[in-house]
Motif scaffolding. Sequence first.
Motif, PDB file in Angstrom:
ATOM      1  N   ASN A 105       8.331   2.954  -6.711  1.00  0.00           N
ATOM      2  CA  ASN A 105       7.412   1.909  -6.176  1.00  0.00           C
ATOM      3  C   ASN A 105       6.339   2.592  -5.658  1.00  0.00           C
ATOM      4  OD1 ASN A 105       8.507  -0.776  -6.486  1.00  0.00           O
ATOM      5  ND2 ASN A 105       9.753  -0.429  -4.690  1.00  0.00           N
TER       6      ASN A 105
ATOM      7  N   HIS B 138      -0.793  -2.296  -2.036  1.00  0.00           N
ATOM      8  CA  HIS B 138      -0.041  -2.893  -2.660  1.00  0.00           C
ATOM      9  C   HIS B 138       0.837  -1.844  -3.714  1.00  0.00           C
ATOM     10  CE1 HIS B 138      -3.034  -2.753  -5.768  1.00  0.00           C
ATOM     11  NE2 HIS B 138      -2.039  -2.433  -6.976  1.00  0.00           N
ATOM     12  N   THR B 139       1.955  -2.236  -4.149  1.00  0.00           N
ATOM     13  CA  THR B 139       2.798  -1.614  -4.828  1.00  0.00           C
ATOM     14  C   THR B 139       2.645  -1.744  -6.314  1.00  0.00           C
ATOM     15  OG1 THR B 139       4.741  -3.038  -4.795  1.00  0.00           O
ATOM     16  CG2 THR B 139       4.577  -1.360  -2.962  1.00  0.00           C
TER      17      THR B 139
ATOM     18  N   ASP C   9      -4.917   0.221  -1.674  1.00  0.00           N
ATOM     19  CA  ASP C   9      -5.081  -0.717  -0.842  1.00  0.00           C
ATOM     20  C   ASP C   9      -3.621  -1.100  -0.238  1.00  0.00           C
ATOM     21  OD1 ASP C   9      -4.093  -1.862  -3.000  1.00  0.00           O
ATOM     22  OD2 ASP C   9      -5.330  -3.606  -3.031  1.00  0.00           O
TER      23      ASP C   9
ATOM     24  N   ASP D  70      -7.745 -11.142  -7.311  1.00  0.00           N
ATOM     25  CA  ASP D  70      -7.151 -11.633  -8.295  1.00  0.00           C
ATOM     26  C   ASP D  70      -7.738 -11.802  -9.605  1.00  0.00           C
ATOM     27  OD1 ASP D  70      -4.603 -11.324  -6.717  1.00  0.00           O
ATOM     28  OD2 ASP D  70      -4.336 -13.622  -6.497  1.00  0.00           O
TER      29      ASP D  70
ATOM     30  N   GLN E 143      -4.662  -1.707 -13.110  1.00  0.00           N
ATOM     31  CA  GLN E 143      -4.692  -0.874 -11.723  1.00  0.00           C
ATOM     32  C   GLN E 143      -5.677   0.208 -11.384  1.00  0.00           C
ATOM     33  OE1 GLN E 143      -2.407  -1.778  -9.630  1.00  0.00           O
ATOM     34  NE2 GLN E 143      -1.575  -3.762 -10.725  1.00  0.00           N
TER      35      GLN E 143
ATOM     36  N   THR F 176       2.860   3.286  -4.082  1.00  0.00           N
ATOM     37  CA  THR F 176       1.894   2.565  -3.230  1.00  0.00           C
ATOM     38  C   THR F 176       0.283   2.899  -3.706  1.00  0.00           C
ATOM     39  OG1 THR F 176       3.501   2.990  -1.273  1.00  0.00           O
ATOM     40  CG2 THR F 176       1.131   2.273  -0.626  1.00  0.00           C
ATOM     41  N   HIS F 177      -0.292   1.780  -3.805  1.00  0.00           N
ATOM     42  CA  HIS F 177      -1.840   1.873  -4.180  1.00  0.00           C
ATOM     43  C   HIS F 177      -2.683   2.128  -3.041  1.00  0.00           C
ATOM     44  CE1 HIS F 177      -4.968   1.746  -7.133  1.00  0.00           C
ATOM     45  NE2 HIS F 177      -4.058   1.325  -8.319  1.00  0.00           N
TER      46      HIS F 177
ATOM     47  N   THR G  34     -11.352  -0.294  -1.586  1.00  0.00           N
ATOM     48  CA  THR G  34     -11.302  -1.335  -0.930  1.00  0.00           C
ATOM     49  C   THR G  34     -12.540  -1.794  -0.389  1.00  0.00           C
ATOM     50  OG1 THR G  34     -10.906  -0.018   1.207  1.00  0.00           O
ATOM     51  CG2 THR G  34      -8.909  -0.469  -0.209  1.00  0.00           C
TER      52      THR G  34
END
Length: 417
Positions: free
Chosen positions: A312, A319-320, A317, A358, A342, A314-315, A145
Motif C-alpha cells: 500500500n 490516500h493509498t 494527500d 473524484d 494517480q 501512501t500518496h 494538494t
Amino acid sequence: MLILQLVSHLLPIFALIVCSLAAEDLYKVLGLDKSASDRDLKKAYRTLSKKYHPDKASGDQSKFVEVTEAYEALSDPTTRKIYDQYGHDGLANHKRGGGAQQHDPFDLFSKFFGGGGHFGGGGGGLRRGPDLEVRLFVPLRDFYTGKETEFTIEKQLICEKCEGTGSADGQVETCNKCAGHGMVIQKHMLAPGIFQQVQRTCDSCGGQGKTIKHKCPQCGGTKVVRGPITLTASIERGVPKGHRIVFESEADEHPDHVAGNLFAYVMEGEPKIHEDEAHRTDGAFFRRKDNDLYWKEVLSLREAWMGGWTRNLTHLDGHTVQLSRKRGQVVQPGQVDSIPGQGMPLYHEGHVHEHDHDSEEFGKLYVEYTVVLPDQMGSGMEKEFWALWEKWRTKIGIDLQKDSGRPLHIVPPRDEL
C-alpha cells in the motif's frame, strides 16, 4: 388638510433619518473605530484606496468612492466633529449649507500619493514604482494538494513616524535654490559672448523641490524605511513549477509614486530527509515531471521472482495506491508500471477546478521496481539453491551460448607430427 400639511413637512425628515440609518458607518468603511487617530485614518485610506482603485484588476469603483468620501469626512476636524455628534444627517445638512464642497475622489487620491489620478497611462498618470520578484520554495505535497502559505519579505515602506513627509515636525518648505522646480539652469561660457545653458537636477533638494529643516529621526528625511511584511500566497492544485502569483501594489513603497507589483514564483523545494519528515511518504520521495509522478519501489529477490506480494503506497494527500503481483508473476529489475489517474492534478488555464476531487483530471504515476539481491548466502542455502537450479536447468534450461545465435568456437586438432 392640516394632517396632509404635517405629513408633507415630516416626509423629508423621515427620509433623511432612513438614509442615515441605511448608510454604513464611516469608521467601519475604513475598518476603524471612533478612537482612530489621524495617522490611523491616513494609513487605512492609503491601503484601501490602492486596493479598490478602479484601474487595478481587483478594483471596485463604488468601494473606492466610498472609502474616499469616508476619509474626506473624517480627516477634516470640523466635519469629523459634526459626524461624531449628528451622524450622516448632520454631514448632509452641513453640505447643503455650503460648509463643504464635493471633490473628485481621484483628485484626493492624486494629492495623497503625489501624482495623477489614474494608474498607468499617459503623462498625467500616477507614476508606478519598479516591480519586485521573489521565489517561494514549497514541498511537492503543496503542489499536489494546494495550500495557502505565508511568507515574509523585506521591502521599502513609507515611514510611519513622519507619515512619509521626511520631516520630524511635519514642516516641508519649498527649495530656495530651484524655487520648487527640482531643476536649475546653469550657464557656461564657451567663448566671449557665447554662453550655453544646461539644465541640471538641483543639488540642494535632490530634485524634490522641497527641503526639510528637521529631518525625521527614523527615516533620516528619506520618507521611507526598510521593514518586513507578511503576505499569503494561494497555491492552487496542480500548478506548474515556476507558476507566478501577482500581488498588486506590494512592491517597494514611496509617497511620490504608487508601489509596483510583487511577483512570487512558486518553486519546488529540494526534500531534506532529516528535516522534512512530515513531507515524506513510505520512507521515500515522489518526483514530478510535468503532470506525471515517479516512484521507486524496492523488491526483494523472492518478491521479484516468486510474486505473491501486496504493498500500500501512501500518496501525497494520504490516500493509498495498491501495488501487487500474484504468485508466480515475475518483476524484472528496472521494470516500470504506469498507473493512470494517480499523477498530478491537471491545472487548466490558470483557474481553480470548481468540482470535486473524484471528477478532476490527473496525470500518471510511474512505478519503477528495483530488485535487491542478498549480500551473501549461507552454505546450506547455497547448496539447496544450486541443486534446485541444476535440476530445472537440465529439464527446461536454456543454453545461452546456443540461444544467442553466435558461432561456437571450435578448437582445431593439433598436428603432433
